[in-house]
Design an enzyme around this catalytic site. Structure first.
Site, PDB file in Angstrom:
ATOM      1  N   ASP A  87     -38.970  17.534  11.484  1.00 42.52           N
ATOM      2  CA  ASP A  87     -40.177  16.309  12.085  1.00 42.52           C
ATOM      3  C   ASP A  87     -39.918  15.123  10.364  1.00 42.52           C
ATOM      4  O   ASP A  87     -39.150  15.298   9.179  1.00 42.52           O
ATOM      5  CB  ASP A  87     -41.732  16.813  11.496  1.00 42.52           C
ATOM      6  CG  ASP A  87     -42.241  16.039  11.691  1.00 42.52           C
ATOM      7  OD1 ASP A  87     -42.047  14.844  13.093  1.00 42.52           O
ATOM      8  OD2 ASP A  87     -43.272  15.732  11.128  1.00 42.52           O
ATOM      9  N   ASP A  89     -41.643  12.022  10.164  1.00 39.55           N
ATOM     10  CA  ASP A  89     -43.220  11.043   9.885  1.00 39.55           C
ATOM     11  C   ASP A  89     -44.177  12.127   8.295  1.00 39.55           C
ATOM     12  O   ASP A  89     -44.410  13.747   9.333  1.00 39.55           O
ATOM     13  CB  ASP A  89     -43.656  10.644  10.516  1.00 39.55           C
ATOM     14  CG  ASP A  89     -43.018   9.340  10.848  1.00 39.55           C
ATOM     15  OD1 ASP A  89     -42.970   8.446  10.635  1.00 39.55           O
ATOM     16  OD2 ASP A  89     -42.379   9.829  12.243  1.00 39.55           O
TER      17      ASP A  89
END
Length: 296
Positions: A87, A89
């Site tokens: 991922d 963020d």
């Protein structure tokens, strides 16, 4: 002598070394006198272990309670992973990009509150993304470059993690529920070979307040893992994935080693491994790397 079935790893944050001699002796005692292998002085070490992984981990956590240490007990075979999905963020970077965009239209507190609820799994990801993106209509595109240059900071340890794994033959993909306007530059800065994310629609030189469909959410992250695993002809245990939000859970569950990184409570509780204290080099220690083996 039989090979150990499990490896128990203790990890501290390199900025705040907490792996003391006393902690090592305590862990060795819990593990019936197992010998320690130091991976980084004051930061990471591992022990051979046997028995039930969850039970061993629970005993170690209880014995080391109060210390800023991450604990993981994992199978000894297939430790070095050949596919890495991450991922972006609040995982590979310290920010939530949509919240930073919203700051330029004076709506960061409202948008951040929705982001937090979505990442906790309290509301569905896709409609929450559409709702937030709609608030960005008319925002000039050149704001993105300003945010990347002035506000985005890479999570400590991320470059070492990706570059070490790539050096040793792994494939690395940044897969985000965020936006390609950010994942492209961030992937290049860190060293990912590929990035996938949502595409913001534009009107001239400004955002249109809409995102291209279909939205890359929880299922799409998992499907990306499956696709790349098949393309590379890998087994499930060859895959490492990391994330912090509810939209990462399917991907983490599909990976041979799914790691919740400084994650929301529900995500940390569901993941096989949680890193609450260490930086991203923790994922190298989980694979048995010593500090001196990290890529520059």
């Amino acid at each position: 002598m039989a090979s150990p079935s499990l490896i128990a790893t203790l990890i501290a944050n390199p900025a705040r070394p907490a792996l003391t001699e006393e902690a090592l002796r305590c862990a060795s005692s819990v593990l019936a006198g197992a010998s320690v292998r130091l991976l980084a002085e004051g930061v990471a070490a591992e022990f051979d272990a046997g028995g039930d992984a969850a039970a061993v981990e629970a005993r170690l956590r209880e014995a080391l309670g109060g210390l800023a240490l991450d604990v993981a007990v994992l199978p000894a075979p297939a430790r070095r992973k050949r596919l890495f999905l991450a991922d972006m963020d609040s995982t590979m970077i310290d920010q939530e990009c949509i919240d930073e965009l919203a700051d330029f239209v004076g709506l960061k507190p409202q948008v951040a509150a929705v982001t937090e609820r979505a990442m906790r799994g309290e509301i569905a990801f896709e409609p929450a993304l559409r709702e937030r993106v709609a608030l960005l209509r008319g925002l000039p595109l050149d704001i993105v470059g300003k945010i990347i240059a002035e506000r985005i900071t890479l999570t400590p340890g991320g470059r070492e993690l990706v570059r070490t794994m790539r050096r040793d033959g792994a494939y690395a993909c940044l897969v985000s529920g965020g936006f390609t306007l950010f994942t492209g530059p961030v992937a290049a800065m860190i060293g990912f070979q590929e990035n996938r994310a949502n595409r913001l629609l534009t009107e001239g030189d400004a955002l249109a307040g809409a995102v291209a469909e279909p939205i890359l959410g929880k299922e799409a992250k998992r499907d990306t893992l499956r696709e790349l695993r098949g393309k590379l002809a890998l087994a499930p245990e060859d895959v490492l994935a990391v994330g912090d939000g509810a939209n990462d859970l399917a991907m983490l569950g599909e990976a041979g080693l799914g790691v919740a990184y400084h994650a929301k409570p529900a995500v940390a509780a569901a993941a096989r491994v949680r890193i609450d204290h260490g930086d991203l080099t923790a994922l190298l220690y989980l694979q048995g790397y010593r500090r001196e083996e990290f890529a520059a």
